[in-house]
Every structure is written in structure tokens, then in C-alpha cells.
Design an enzyme around this catalytic site. Structure first.
Site, PDB file in Angstrom:
ATOM      1  N   ASP A  48      -0.247   1.705  -4.978  1.00 54.18           N
ATOM      2  CA  ASP A  48       0.443   2.185  -3.685  1.00 54.18           C
ATOM      3  C   ASP A  48       1.225   1.211  -3.189  1.00 54.18           C
ATOM      4  O   ASP A  48       1.252  -0.156  -3.699  1.00 54.18           O
ATOM      5  CB  ASP A  48      -0.560   2.474  -2.450  1.00 54.18           C
ATOM      6  CG  ASP A  48      -1.435   3.745  -2.807  1.00 54.18           C
ATOM      7  OD1 ASP A  48      -0.961   4.560  -3.520  1.00 54.18           O
ATOM      8  OD2 ASP A  48      -2.525   3.739  -2.370  1.00 54.18           O
ATOM      9  N   ASP A  90      -5.686   3.997   4.502  1.00 48.46           N
ATOM     10  CA  ASP A  90      -5.408   2.782   4.205  1.00 48.46           C
ATOM     11  C   ASP A  90      -4.335   2.257   5.606  1.00 48.46           C
ATOM     12  O   ASP A  90      -4.244   3.005   6.609  1.00 48.46           O
ATOM     13  CB  ASP A  90      -4.540   2.361   2.904  1.00 48.46           C
ATOM     14  CG  ASP A  90      -3.162   3.216   3.070  1.00 48.46           C
ATOM     15  OD1 ASP A  90      -2.618   3.436   4.024  1.00 48.46           O
ATOM     16  OD2 ASP A  90      -2.863   3.309   1.728  1.00 48.46           O
TER      17      ASP A  90
END
Length: 244
Positions: A48, A90
Site C-alpha cells: 500500500d 489503516d
């Protein structure tokens, strides 16, 4: 008569890159294509944008072993922040819930981690590259859509709790391919009863590979052949490393 395909003569091997934050794995591939002047490049395991660390690039003839390398176990170093859940699990997502963080003991935290050890199933997050009907889930998520996902088998062979400074917990997790560390953080937060999100992530290992021989993104951008070409791990060396 069919024209014979020209044999690939460009560089081949695996290039280990220490991915910088705030860039996608595809960004790194695009930089590598320019640096090595070849289009025949892929990567093994998406990181990511917020994540840093080991990104393996397969170049030239090494693209044939991409699936093999992607199947290896991984090691991640992460930090989870208790008390806050986000839309992406997140720190890049929107806060969807906040809860009070209890004065958890080391034993209580270890028990929560222990419950996600060995073989178990994870529900992939909506913000992921998994495709449904040919469309990546993250594209549906951007439209505000949430679809039913299937649980996926994963495995954690080991974990280490490096530091507890509530609301933050720093840890290492040794896991199988297809493992979502942000889902791991989210689920541990749910187990503790306060929720959590992943606030930092770094991949340090993938199979036999680690960051010791990795080049930085800045080195990749410099495109210095004296640095990049010697950094390539050959197919012969990979075969020896894997015991083939």
C-alpha cells in the site's frame, strides 16, 4: 507464415527495492522500466502507498517465476493504534469509530495476538485489489459500494510484540501470502474490545529475500547502471537460494 518472436535480450533477474512511503507499487515499476529501459517488469506482492520496505521486481526472464516468488511467506513490521477504527483499516482512511482504550496488560494483549496465530480465515477489506466480477474491490469502495466478500485462509507462523505504549502497539508478524496486516490490526483491536487501525507498516522479508541487498527508490531514479545491474539477482542465484 507466422513471424518468429524475437528473443528477449534485455536485463533479467530480481531487483529488490526498499519502497518509499506515499507511492504505489506500480509507481516503483514505472520508475524501474525507465531506469532499466525495459517494459518486461512485474512486482511480487503489492505494498500500500503508506507502507515501506521490500518490493521485489521481476525483470525480463524472471517474470516467468513471478507467481512462484509471490507464494513465499512474508515478514512485516507494523504499528497499530488502538481505540480508532477507519474505513480502510489503516491511517489513510476516514475515522468511522472511536472507543475508549482500556489499561490492557501485556498478558491481555498477547492473548489477543495469540488468537490470530496458526491457520485461520480473514475477511479481505473492501479497499483491496481483489477482483469481483472483474472489478477491483477498491474501485467499488471509491463509489461507496460494499459487496459481500469470501473469507480467505491465511496463516501466521509467529508474531512478536516489540513495544507497548498504549494506544500504540509495535509488532512483527510472520505470515502467508495474501495476508492483510491492516485486517490483522483491525481484528486484534476488535478482540481487545476497543478497535484499532494500522498506523505504520514495513515489509522486511519475502521468502529468502530481505532488505540487505535492496536499492532505494532514489537510486532507482538515478538509473545508474553501475549500481542497478550489479544489484540484480540472477535466476541461477535464485535457484540456489531456494534449494532448487
Amino acid at each position: 507464415m507466422r513471424k518468429k518472436q524475437e528473443e528477449y535480450t534485455g536485463p533479467s533477474g530480481v531487483l529488490l527495492v526498499d519502497k518509499a512511503p506515499d507511492m504505489t507499487s506500480h509507481d516503483v515499476v514505472a520508475i524501474a522500466r525507465r531506469a532499466l529501459n525495459t517494459k518486461k517488469i512485474g512486482h511480487c506482492g503489492t505494498l500500500d502507498p503508506m507502507a515501506t520496505g521490500l518490493l521485489m521486481l521481476v525483470i525480463g526472464k524472471a517474470t516467468k517465476i513471478q507467481d512462484l516468488l509471490m507464494s513465499e511467506d512474508k515478514v512485516y513490521e507494523g504499528t497499530m493504534t488502538l481505540g480508532t477504527r477507519t474505513s480502510t483499516q489503516d491511517r489513510e482512511g476516514e475515522v468511522v469509530e472511536t472507543r475508549e482504550v482500556g489499561d490492557y496488560s501485556e498478558a491481555e494483549i498477547a492473548a489477543a495476538f495469540e488468537s490470530f496465530t496458526g491457520e485461520f480465515e480473514q475477511l479481505p477489506p473492501m479497499v483491496s485489489a481483489i477482483k469481483q466480477g472483474g472489478v477491483p474491490l477498491y474501485k467499488l469502495a471509491r463509489k461507496g459500494q460494499e459487496v459481500e466478500r469470501k473469507m480467505r485462509p491465511v496463516c501466521v507462523t509467529r508474531y512478536e510484540i516489540d513495544k507497548i505504549d498504549l494506544p500504540e502497539i509495535t509488532f512483527k508478524v510472520f505470515c502467508s501470502k495474501g495476508f492483510y496486516v491492516r485486517t490483522y490490526a483491525n481484528d486484534i483491536g476488535e478482540k481487545l474490545g476497543c478497535g484499532a487501525h494500522l498506523s505504520a507498516l514495513r515489509r522486511s522479508n519475502s521468502g529468502k529475500f530481505n532488505l540487505e541487498r535492496a536499492v532505494t527508490v532514489d537510486q532507482l531514479k538515478d538509473a545508474n547502471p553501475e549500481v542497478l545491474l550489479p544489484a540484480l539477482i540472477s535466476l541461477a542465484e535464485i535457484s540456489l537460494m531456494r534449494g532448487a
